[in-house]
Design a protein around this motif. Structure first.
Motif, PDB file in Angstrom:
ATOM      1  N   GLU A   1       0.891  -1.311   0.198  1.00  0.00           N
ATOM      2  CA  GLU A   1      -0.105  -0.011   0.171  1.00  0.00           C
ATOM      3  C   GLU A   1       0.805   1.187  -0.008  1.00  0.00           C
ATOM      4  O   GLU A   1       0.462   2.231  -0.765  1.00  0.00           O
ATOM      5  CB  GLU A   1      -0.690   0.007   1.384  1.00  0.00           C
TER       6      GLU A   1
ATOM      7  N   SER B   1       5.623 -10.104   6.492  1.00  0.00           N
ATOM      8  CA  SER B   1       5.924 -10.382   7.607  1.00  0.00           C
ATOM      9  C   SER B   1       5.651 -11.842   7.999  1.00  0.00           C
ATOM     10  O   SER B   1       4.812 -12.444   7.393  1.00  0.00           O
ATOM     11  CB  SER B   1       5.093  -9.725   8.575  1.00  0.00           C
TER      12      SER B   1
ATOM     13  N   GLU C   1      11.884  -8.844  15.313  1.00  0.00           N
ATOM     14  CA  GLU C   1      12.697  -8.360  14.189  1.00  0.00           C
ATOM     15  C   GLU C   1      12.218  -7.010  14.403  1.00  0.00           C
ATOM     16  O   GLU C   1      10.888  -6.586  14.347  1.00  0.00           O
ATOM     17  CB  GLU C   1      12.098  -9.028  12.834  1.00  0.00           C
TER      18      GLU C   1
HETATM   19  P1  NAD Z   1       3.258  -7.275   5.558  1.00  0.00           P
HETATM   20  O1  NAD Z   1       3.436  -8.664   5.985  1.00  0.00           O
HETATM   21  O2  NAD Z   1       2.577  -6.263   6.296  1.00  0.00           O
HETATM   22  O3  NAD Z   1       2.577  -7.022   3.984  1.00  0.00           O
HETATM   23  C1  NAD Z   1       3.508  -7.597   2.960  1.00  0.00           C
HETATM   24  C2  NAD Z   1       2.432  -7.488   1.889  1.00  0.00           C
HETATM   25  O4  NAD Z   1       1.450  -8.315   2.141  1.00  0.00           O
HETATM   26  C3  NAD Z   1       1.694  -6.300   1.510  1.00  0.00           C
HETATM   27  O5  NAD Z   1       1.643  -6.094  -0.039  1.00  0.00           O
HETATM   28  C4  NAD Z   1       0.628  -6.325   1.999  1.00  0.00           C
HETATM   29  O6  NAD Z   1      -0.485  -5.244   1.541  1.00  0.00           O
HETATM   30  C5  NAD Z   1       0.178  -7.707   1.966  1.00  0.00           C
HETATM   31  N1  NAD Z   1      -0.995  -8.285   2.972  1.00  0.00           N
HETATM   32  C6  NAD Z   1      -1.149  -7.753   4.167  1.00  0.00           C
HETATM   33  N2  NAD Z   1      -2.002  -8.716   4.589  1.00  0.00           N
HETATM   34  C7  NAD Z   1      -2.481  -9.502   3.922  1.00  0.00           C
HETATM   35  C8  NAD Z   1      -3.631 -10.769   3.759  1.00  0.00           C
HETATM   36  N3  NAD Z   1      -4.371 -10.915   4.630  1.00  0.00           N
HETATM   37  N4  NAD Z   1      -3.783 -11.384   2.736  1.00  0.00           N
HETATM   38  C9  NAD Z   1      -2.672 -11.085   1.672  1.00  0.00           C
HETATM   39  N5  NAD Z   1      -1.970 -10.077   1.516  1.00  0.00           N
HETATM   40  C10 NAD Z   1      -1.598  -9.058   2.474  1.00  0.00           C
HETATM   41  O7  NAD Z   1       4.971  -7.010   5.574  1.00  0.00           O
HETATM   42  P2  NAD Z   1       5.563  -5.285   5.473  1.00  0.00           P
HETATM   43  O8  NAD Z   1       5.346  -4.728   6.652  1.00  0.00           O
HETATM   44  O9  NAD Z   1       5.120  -4.952   3.863  1.00  0.00           O
HETATM   45  O10 NAD Z   1       7.016  -5.904   5.227  1.00  0.00           O
HETATM   46  C11 NAD Z   1       7.715  -6.112   6.205  1.00  0.00           C
HETATM   47  C12 NAD Z   1       8.029  -7.768   6.558  1.00  0.00           C
HETATM   48  O11 NAD Z   1       8.476  -8.172   5.239  1.00  0.00           O
HETATM   49  C13 NAD Z   1       9.337  -7.844   7.398  1.00  0.00           C
HETATM   50  O12 NAD Z   1       8.981  -8.849   8.174  1.00  0.00           O
HETATM   51  C14 NAD Z   1      10.368  -8.280   6.572  1.00  0.00           C
HETATM   52  O13 NAD Z   1      11.305  -8.990   7.226  1.00  0.00           O
HETATM   53  C15 NAD Z   1       9.654  -8.997   5.331  1.00  0.00           C
HETATM   54  N6  NAD Z   1      10.374  -9.065   4.492  1.00  0.00           N
HETATM   55  C16 NAD Z   1      11.011 -10.470   3.973  1.00  0.00           C
HETATM   56  C17 NAD Z   1      11.877 -10.552   2.952  1.00  0.00           C
HETATM   57  C18 NAD Z   1      12.448 -11.964   2.337  1.00  0.00           C
HETATM   58  O14 NAD Z   1      13.108 -11.988   1.342  1.00  0.00           O
HETATM   59  N7  NAD Z   1      12.592 -12.780   3.306  1.00  0.00           N
HETATM   60  C19 NAD Z   1      12.126  -9.457   2.281  1.00  0.00           C
HETATM   61  C20 NAD Z   1      11.700  -8.315   2.446  1.00  0.00           C
HETATM   62  C21 NAD Z   1      10.897  -8.072   3.497  1.00  0.00           C
END
Ligand code: NAD
Length: 453
Positions: free
Chosen positions: A157, A208, A356
């Motif tokens: 978003e 996450s 984290e």
């Molecule tokens: P988040 O989980 O809040 O959101 C990630 C994505 O999922 C966003 O596009 C969000 O809109 C979507 N989303 C949220 N709720 C959803 C649902 N119920 N169903 C489907 N999609 C949904 O994460 P964030 O805050 O955007 O990113 C940070 C996290 O990402 C951290 O924990 C980080 O470690 C992780 N991350 C991991 C990697 C990796 O490669 N392992 C890389 C980058 C970030």
């Protein structure tokens, strides 16, 4: 349609308004992707390769504009943003080598010929977080398209702008309509529909661990394929026999890059007790030297956090009882700034050590010997990356094998190369992206026996 404001995190100014896609539009886009897939999977491998190469060239031609857009939308430093746009170009070039190399097997059998095919899955849904909007998107859509799938992509978003531009560039490069569609919208609407819509045959989710577990549970209902790239709490292990000056000089960049909003951030520095004080002495000037400020300036090393809410979340990790060893600089005025912060945890259960933070906060703690270092490094449910600093090659290999993480580096902090596999152990994820097998993750293996008698 509802619209959402996109905010520049370095200035707090509105940079754009984006229309959010709803459930009905998501369903329509998935249906268009399904139909487009019928022709896309039949495109000759060499032609699919050529189209991906053209897409890479379009990204290269637009690289500076994409980078500037990321600076404005995400507050990434201009140096990082150029690398990120370049990474999209490279992933596309690398993916362009895949269609002609998606080799099956010919397996010896009696009475006929047995061959395997790598069939595309169909529509692939890619869900991207806000911390690396461009590269993480490309790690999904590049190999997925190469393997003959169509892609619907949902950016986070907070950071939709570069993804929207990449969608335009794909069309300009000649990719057929609806083969790659970008759908800005809410996770709970668009992302959730990727999970529940039966025509989406795989979900690639980066984000996450909390949301990732919901995605996995949702996908289970349709036995839907899933790749998960989740959180991390990676260790940077510094042995007494390491080049301490180099280990200390580079440690801040292993955790504070992208303001610590990096799943691979080495947010726990484990230092052998005999050199613990010496290491901290060397670390302090390195941390104070990190240049924090306007991400558009060429020499800035760290920008702001992504949002006010995220800054509050990060700040909450520093409790009144937390021992802060020292901090770096942060600018005054507008922007979601947070200084590089080094803490000395009291107990192994401190939140700052177990959770984290996803911000520029690092915990430094001592260990006794090799076994102790490995024990502490593995004392987490995460397992994404890590670093090992030592001049003993045997130890470097022993510890690399013992640490439960998908991406380790010895005497360096690198995690990502588009031609090597990337992904997590334990609750850091499931499956691998990038590397030589990237396209395989977007196929089903089909076995065909042809009788010759
Ligand atoms: P988040 O989980 O809040 O959101 C990630 C994505 O999922 C966003 O596009 C969000 O809109 C979507 N989303 C949220 N709720 C959803 C649902 N119920 N169903 C489907 N999609 C949904 O994460 P964030 O805050 O955007 O990113 C940070 C996290 O990402 C951290 O924990 C980080 O470690 C992780 N991350 C991991 C990697 C990796 O490669 N392992 C890389 C980058 C970030």
């Amino acid at each position: 349609m509802t619209t959402a404001q996109v905010i520049n995190p370095a200035t707090e100014q509105v940079v754009a308004r984006v229309e959010l896609v709803g459930e009905a539009e998501t369903d329509a886009a998935i249906e268009r992707a399904r139909r487009a897939g019928v022709a896309w999977r039949e495109v000759a491998p060499g032609d699919r390769a050529r189209l991906l190469r053209r897409f890479a060239e379009a990204v290269e031609a637009d690289l500076e504009a994409l980078a500037q857009l990321e600076v404005a939308n995400s507050g990434h430093t201009i140096g990082n943003a150029r690398w990120e746009a370049g990474n999209v170009r490279d992933v596309l070039h690398y993916s362009a080598g895949m269609p002609e190399r998606l080799l099956g097997n010919q397996i010896p059998v009696a009475g006929g010929v047995d061959v395997t095919f790598h069939e595309p899955l169909g529509v692939v849904g890619v869900i991207v977080p806000w911390n690396f909007p461009m590269p993480i998107a490309a790690w999904g859509f590049g190999p997925a398209l190469a393997a003959g799938n169509t892609v619907v992509l949902k950016p986070a978003e907070l950071t939709p702008l570069t993804a929207i531009r990449l969608g335009e560039l794909a069309l300009e490069a000649g990719l057929p309509e609806h083969v790659f569609q970008v759908l800005p919208g809410k996770g709970s609407v668009v992302g959730q529909r990727f999970v529940t819509h039966p025509a989406v045959r795989k979900v690639v989710f980066t984000g996450s661990t909390e949301v990732g577990t919901q995605i996995m549970a949702g996908c289970a209902r349709q036995v839907k394929r899933v790749t998960l790239e989740l959180g991390g709490k990676s260790a940077n292990i510094v042995f007494a026999d390491a080049d301490l000056a180099r280990a200390a000089a580079t440690a801040p960049y292993g955790v504070f890059d992208n303001a610590g909003q990096d799943c691979c951030a080495r947010s726990r520095i484990l230092v052998q007790r005999s050199v613990f004080d010496k290491f901290l002495e060397l670390l302090e000037p390195a941390v104070r030297g990190v240049k924090v400020g306007d991400p558009a300036h060429e020499d800035t090393e760290m920008g702001p956090l992504i949002s006010a809410a995220h800054r509050e979340r990060v700040a909450a990790f520093i409790e009144p009882s937390t021992k802060v060893a020292f901090t770096g600089e942060r600018p005054d005025g507008p922007g979601f700034w947070y200084p590089p912060t080094v803490v000395l945890p009291d107990a192994p259960t401190d939140r700052v050590l177990t959770e984290e933070v996803f911000g520029p906060v690092v915990a430094v703690l001592p260990f006794e010997d090799e076994a102790d270092a490995v024990r502490i490094a593995n004392d987490t449910e995460y397992g994404l990356s890590g670093s090992i600093w030592t001049s003993d090659v045997g130890r470097a290999l022993r510890v690399s094998r013992a640490v439960e993480a998908g991406n380790l580096s010895v005497n360096s902090h690198s995690s990502v190369r588009y031609w090597t596999p990337f992904g997590g152990f334990k609750q850091s994820g499931l499956g691998r992206e990038l590397g030589p097998d990237a396209a395989r993750a977007f196929t089903e293996t089909k076995n065909v026996f042809i009788a010759t008698q």
